[in-house]
Design an enzyme around this catalytic site. Structure first.
Site, PDB file in Angstrom:
ATOM      1  N   HIS A 100       0.985  -1.162   0.134  1.00  0.00           N
ATOM      2  CA  HIS A 100      -0.091  -0.095   0.109  1.00  0.00           C
ATOM      3  C   HIS A 100       0.753   1.068  -0.059  1.00  0.00           C
ATOM      4  CE1 HIS A 100      -3.895  -2.123   1.078  1.00  0.00           C
ATOM      5  NE2 HIS A 100      -2.952  -2.931   1.824  1.00  0.00           N
ATOM      6  N   ASN A 173      -9.992  -2.870   2.820  1.00  0.00           N
ATOM      7  CA  ASN A 173      -9.764  -2.811   1.514  1.00  0.00           C
ATOM      8  C   ASN A 173     -11.348  -2.745   0.591  1.00  0.00           C
ATOM      9  OD1 ASN A 173      -7.138  -3.561   1.439  1.00  0.00           O
ATOM     10  ND2 ASN A 173      -7.461  -5.780   1.643  1.00  0.00           N
ATOM     11  N   HIS A 364      -3.563   0.916  11.940  1.00  0.00           N
ATOM     12  CA  HIS A 364      -3.174  -0.402  12.756  1.00  0.00           C
ATOM     13  C   HIS A 364      -4.437  -1.218  13.182  1.00  0.00           C
ATOM     14  CE1 HIS A 364      -1.809  -3.383  15.027  1.00  0.00           C
ATOM     15  NE2 HIS A 364      -1.814  -2.897  16.279  1.00  0.00           N
TER      16      HIS A 364
HETATM   17  C1  HEM Z   1      -1.572 -11.017   7.489  1.00  0.00           C
HETATM   18  C2  HEM Z   1      -2.062 -10.228   6.420  1.00  0.00           C
HETATM   19  C3  HEM Z   1      -1.681  -8.703   6.469  1.00  0.00           C
HETATM   20  C4  HEM Z   1      -0.409  -8.364   7.018  1.00  0.00           C
HETATM   21  C5  HEM Z   1       0.586  -8.799   7.739  1.00  0.00           C
HETATM   22  C6  HEM Z   1      -0.356  -6.954   6.427  1.00  0.00           C
HETATM   23  C7  HEM Z   1       0.461  -5.908   6.885  1.00  0.00           C
HETATM   24  C8  HEM Z   1       0.499  -4.809   6.199  1.00  0.00           C
HETATM   25  C9  HEM Z   1       1.522  -3.888   6.345  1.00  0.00           C
HETATM   26  C10 HEM Z   1       3.173  -4.094   6.950  1.00  0.00           C
HETATM   27  C11 HEM Z   1       1.263  -2.469   5.916  1.00  0.00           C
HETATM   28  C12 HEM Z   1       1.987  -1.096   5.728  1.00  0.00           C
HETATM   29  C13 HEM Z   1       1.639  -0.269   6.789  1.00  0.00           C
HETATM   30  C14 HEM Z   1       2.548   0.845   6.951  1.00  0.00           C
HETATM   31  O1  HEM Z   1       3.551   0.659   6.616  1.00  0.00           O
HETATM   32  O2  HEM Z   1       2.123   1.677   7.330  1.00  0.00           O
HETATM   33  C15 HEM Z   1      -0.043  -2.732   5.366  1.00  0.00           C
HETATM   34  C16 HEM Z   1      -0.745  -1.755   4.926  1.00  0.00           C
HETATM   35  C17 HEM Z   1      -2.088  -2.005   4.769  1.00  0.00           C
HETATM   36  N1  HEM Z   1      -2.708  -3.045   4.879  1.00  0.00           N
HETATM   37 FE1  HEM Z   1      -2.313  -4.676   5.588  1.00  0.00          FE
HETATM   38  N2  HEM Z   1      -1.549  -6.785   5.908  1.00  0.00           N
HETATM   39  C18 HEM Z   1      -2.517  -7.785   5.854  1.00  0.00           C
HETATM   40  C19 HEM Z   1      -3.627  -7.856   5.484  1.00  0.00           C
HETATM   41  C20 HEM Z   1      -4.566  -7.034   5.035  1.00  0.00           C
HETATM   42  C21 HEM Z   1      -5.800  -7.032   5.099  1.00  0.00           C
HETATM   43  C22 HEM Z   1      -6.566  -8.340   5.054  1.00  0.00           C
HETATM   44  C23 HEM Z   1      -6.236  -5.660   4.707  1.00  0.00           C
HETATM   45  C24 HEM Z   1      -7.639  -5.312   4.510  1.00  0.00           C
HETATM   46  C25 HEM Z   1      -8.537  -5.709   5.238  1.00  0.00           C
HETATM   47  C26 HEM Z   1      -5.080  -4.908   4.704  1.00  0.00           C
HETATM   48  C27 HEM Z   1      -5.437  -3.656   4.404  1.00  0.00           C
HETATM   49  C28 HEM Z   1      -4.265  -2.816   4.359  1.00  0.00           C
HETATM   50  C29 HEM Z   1      -4.229  -1.442   4.255  1.00  0.00           C
HETATM   51  C30 HEM Z   1      -5.491  -0.492   3.697  1.00  0.00           C
HETATM   52  C31 HEM Z   1      -2.862  -0.805   4.393  1.00  0.00           C
HETATM   53  C32 HEM Z   1      -2.743   0.617   4.144  1.00  0.00           C
HETATM   54  C33 HEM Z   1      -2.505   1.388   5.424  1.00  0.00           C
HETATM   55  C34 HEM Z   1      -2.474   2.897   5.206  1.00  0.00           C
HETATM   56  O3  HEM Z   1      -3.143   3.525   4.214  1.00  0.00           O
HETATM   57  O4  HEM Z   1      -1.004   3.360   5.472  1.00  0.00           O
HETATM   58  N3  HEM Z   1      -4.165  -5.551   4.908  1.00  0.00           N
HETATM   59  N4  HEM Z   1      -0.445  -4.166   5.688  1.00  0.00           N
END
Ligand code: HEM
Length: 767
Positions: A100, A173, A364
């Site tokens: 993202h 999402n 988070h």
């Molecule tokens: C085990 C599954 C997942 C892991 C380990 C994971 C991990 C991460 C990480 C490390 C980031 C970067 C965050 C940052 O640097 O600020 C991120 C961003 C994001 N993740 Fe996940 N994610 C997972 C699943 C999902 C799922 C299922 C969704 C939706 C329901 C999701 C939605 C998002 C969104 C929207 C962002 C962007 C947040 C922002 O705008 O700063 N992720 N995710």
């Protein structure tokens, strides 16, 4: 409008609107939430009285030349002003988000329709008169920070609620299910979908061997694959996407009673997407398309809105669902548990500066508040670790102190130190319990503080996956069966595109064989497109069962949309010197309905109309614009104007391309000749009636004082369709109420967003 480049026009439209809006904001205090006030306290605004300084506040007299030993040289290390500037610059980047990375954000507020105190004690859901400040970041997943907006990808939908009891982040999402069931697979998934490691290709897309190798070996991803190959992953606008919490969460009320909940955001403008070819071209022509669209709509005061919906399931009922409620690859069809819409979110302010706000924002799923808790979903459980861990790495130990992340309620604890610590805590005691600090800060009582829901836990430690997670194809089939034939065609097209970029034939074959468990016909057609062996017999029967419902119309964008507004739609109007009065008539009507009319011409200077009494300075030139910027196109009459247009190939190509991209097109008076010239194979008006064929609206003898009949004075039309967000106002009605019939028909067609029944015809047009 002075700025005529396709990039610049967005800025100039936005800036003009911004000035008007800002006056109103200042006067009324619009958007003055608790968060806004807090951010204002640290905001800096330069003005005529401010002096340039070093970062330690020393006034600077020159930034053009460094301090040197003699005019020609060498630069002296003692130039602390040079070192201050350069050393800070050298460190201006922080790591981009590991996923993202590309996103845009805006401020706003959330308001609940009625108290939900029976379900939850969560602060935003208690009082309908209360506006809870929010910050929302919308993103793509795969591409890096500078990648294009309109690539085929899931869109992130992360919302931070600044509540009176701390920050709550709903990190979702635009697709309600996920690729994997257990967080431990996430690094593999992301490695596979990101650009391939040996050559860092491709950017912003999953059309490559590694991704399809991985998912074709991972049956649990099949349901998600159906969604990402649908039009959901090429949205027309961030304002037109759903948001889903994906996981099952808990709502807990003041009595400690917990119920399972799924969260859904529904855009007020409806869910709309690009045509694939349009998305591809936009990625090249305007890689910031979605970012600008979001920014501009807010600057123009057309605030994006979403309703928040919940599906609530008693914990005792959850086991009766035909799948496991903890499995994030499953969706609860609305036919089984209806969605209750409980409130609305409005985004009404753009960030003042991208880096401190959007880039440093940390979301988070473990930022929870009293009244909201997690479930045991193993994907969610892993996320609870990952997001803080990555925030410490990406932003730093004290990320929670940064203005954008800081809660609006007080923060008191014994955390101290770490890089970039801001808070200065007075007193000696930084531990608990203490007597030297008077025991402060005190612990909250159970009724004030966060109490984890005491969910029962049982069983032996194991790395086994539960049997209830083993069905990977039934909901993939339900999704596919819920689509219209048009949408099924797009899914086949998307699989064909992506897999044809996969060079390893065995991977293509394996994916076809997986899809044969979802739909035999899809697998056979895909095999044919890819040049691999078609499965001889269907495996659907042995792989799927009906999990509650066989079809859910709500899953189909086409079936479930309301088509009752044209708010925010861009309409391109093709003018040359001598255009007729239908331009002002249409512009009035579109503006009143909340759409954005934008004129295009061959050159940037003022273009005179047929009467010679007024001119329009075009928003764009033909060469610096493209049909992909617009949702609909209009060709007015006027002999001279149309004659010039008929000779202008860039304009003609744009209009033909708009036709291929299934956009509403209107042409009136002599403008009808442009449609005829392009051989679009549609019927056009021959007399003074309005003809609608395949979403092309043509009319003759319309407009004031042109080749004939009446037409309507410009202003009248505006009044007639004002408030066209309501259904009645976009219904046909001839000239009733003052709106010309061709305009009513045009607006109705724009509201449908795409003319789906034109698809086959459009595929035959060569441009
Ligand atoms: C085990 C599954 C997942 C892991 C380990 C994971 C991990 C991460 C990480 C490390 C980031 C970067 C965050 C940052 O640097 O600020 C991120 C961003 C994001 N993740 Fe996940 N994610 C997972 C699943 C999902 C799922 C299922 C969704 C939706 C329901 C999701 C939605 C998002 C969104 C929207 C962002 C962007 C947040 C922002 O705008 O700063 N992720 N995710």
């Amino acid at each position: 409008m002075a700025d005529l480049s396709s990039q610049g026009i967005g800025r100039s439209v936005a800036n003009a609107a911004a000035h008007a809006v800002q006056g109103v904001k200042g006067a009324l205090g619009v958007g003055m939430t608790a968060k806004r006030q807090q951010l204002n306290e640290i905001a800096v605004q330069d003005n005529a009285n401010t002096t340039l300084t070093t970062s330690s506040g020393v006034p600077i007299t020159t930034v053009d030349d460094s301090l040197k030993a003699g005019e020609r040289g060498p630069t002296l290390i003692e130039d602390f002003q040079f070192r201050d500037r350069m050393a800070h610059f050298d460190r201006e980047r922080i790591p981009e988000r590991v996923v993202h990375a590309r996103g845009s954000a805006a401020h706003g507020y959330f308001q609940v329709y009625e108290s939900l105190s029976d379900l939850t004690r969560a602060a935003p859901f208690q009082d309908p008169s209360k506006k809870t400040p929010v910050f929302v970041r919308l993103s793509t997943v795969q591409g890096s920070k500078g990648s294009a907006d309109t690539v085929r990808d899931v869109r992130g939908f992360a919302t931070k609620f600044y509540t009176d009891e701390g920050n709550w982040d709903l990190v979702g999402n635009n697709i309600p299910v996920f690729f994997i069931q257990d967080a431990v697979k996430f690094p593999d998934l992301v490695h596979a979908l990101k650009p391939e490691p040996h050559n860092e290709i491709p950017q912003g897309q999953t059309a490559h061997d590694n991704f399809w190798d991985f998912v074709s070996l991972l049956p649990e991803s099949t349901h998600m694959l159906m969604w990402i190959m649908s039009d959901r992953t090429i949205p027309r606008s961030f304002r037109m996407i759903n948001g889903f919490g994906v996981h099952t969460f808990r709502l807990v009320n003041a009595n400690g009673v917990s119920r399972f909940v799924k969260f859904h955001w529904r855009p007020v403008l409806g869910v709309h997407s690009f045509i694939w070819d349009e998305a591809l071209k936009t990625a090249g022509r305007d890689p910031d398309y979605l970012r600008r669209d979001l920014w501009m709509s807010i600057e123009m005061g057309d605030f994006p809105e979403w309703e928040l919906g919940i599906q609530v399931i008693e914990e005792s009922e959850a086991d009766k669902l035909p799948f496991d409620i903890l499995d994030a690859t499953k969706y609860i069809p609305e036919e089984i548990v209806p969605i209750r819409y409980i409130g609305k979110m409005t985004l009404n302010r753009n960030p003042d500066e991208f880096f401190p706000e959007t880039e440093q924002a940390v979301f988070h799923p473990g930022h929870l508040i009293p009244g909201i808790d997690v479930s045991e979903d193993p994907l969610l459980q892993g996320r609870l670790f990952s997001y803080t861990d990555t925030a410490f790495h990406r932003v730093g130990t004290n990320f929670n102190e940064l203005p954008i992340n800081r809660p609006v309620c007080p923060v008191h604890n014994h955390q101290r130190g770490g890089f970039m610590r801001h808070t200065i805590v007075k007193g000696q005691a930084n531990y608990h319990p203490n007597s030297l600090g008077g025991g402060c800060p005190a612990l909250a009582s159970a009724s004030n503080g966060y109490v984890h829901y005491p969910a029962p836990v049982s069983g032996r430690k194991t790395s086994n996956r539960p049997g209830s997670f083993s069905d990977h194809f039934s909901q993939a089939r339900m999704f596919y069966n819920s689509m219209t034939e048009t949408e099924k065609g797009h899914i086949l097209g998307a699989f064909s595109f992506e897999l044809s970029k996969v060079s390893t034939i065995g991977i293509r074959q394996r994916m076809v064989d997986v899809l044969n468990k979802v739909d035999h016909d899809l697998a056979v057609k895909l095999a044919d497109n890819l040049g691999v062996k078609a499965p001889e017999t269907s495996e659907v029967e042995s792989s799927t069962k009906v999990l509650g419902v066989a079809q859910s119309p709500a899953l189909s964008i086409i079936k479930s949309n309301k088509y009752d507004t044209i708010r925010g739609r861009m309409v391109g109007i093709y003018i040359m010197p001598g255009y007729d009065s239908t331009v002002s008539e249409l512009m009035g009507a579109l503006t009143a309905a909340g759409a954005v009319p934008l004129t295009l011409s061959a050159k940037g200077g003022p273009v005179p109309d047929a009467s010679g009494s007024s001119t329009t300075t075009p928003s764009f030139t033909f060469s610096a614009s493209s049909s992909t910027q617009f949702d609909a196109l209009f060709i007015p009459g006027g002999r001279k104007s149309v004659d010039a247009l008929l000779e202008n190939v860039p304009a003609l190509v744009q209009i033909a391309e708009g036709f291929k991209h299934l956009k509403a097109i209107a042409a009136v008076n002599e403008g009808v000749e442009v449609v005829q010239r392009l051989n679009l194979m549609v019927k056009t008006a021959e007399d003074n009636s309005v003809t609608v064929d395949y979403g092309v609206i043509t009319a003759k003898g319309v407009g004031t004082g042109m080749n004939g009949k009446l037409g309507k004075a410009a202003g009248m039309a505006a009044g007639a369709v004002s408030g066209a967000t309501s259904k009645a106002s976009i219904q046909p009605g001839g000239n009733a109420g003052g709106t010309s019939e061709w305009i009513t028909k045009f607006i109705e067609t724009i509201a449908k967003h795409k003319v789906w029944d034109r698809e086959e015809l459009a595929s035959k047009i060569v441009i």
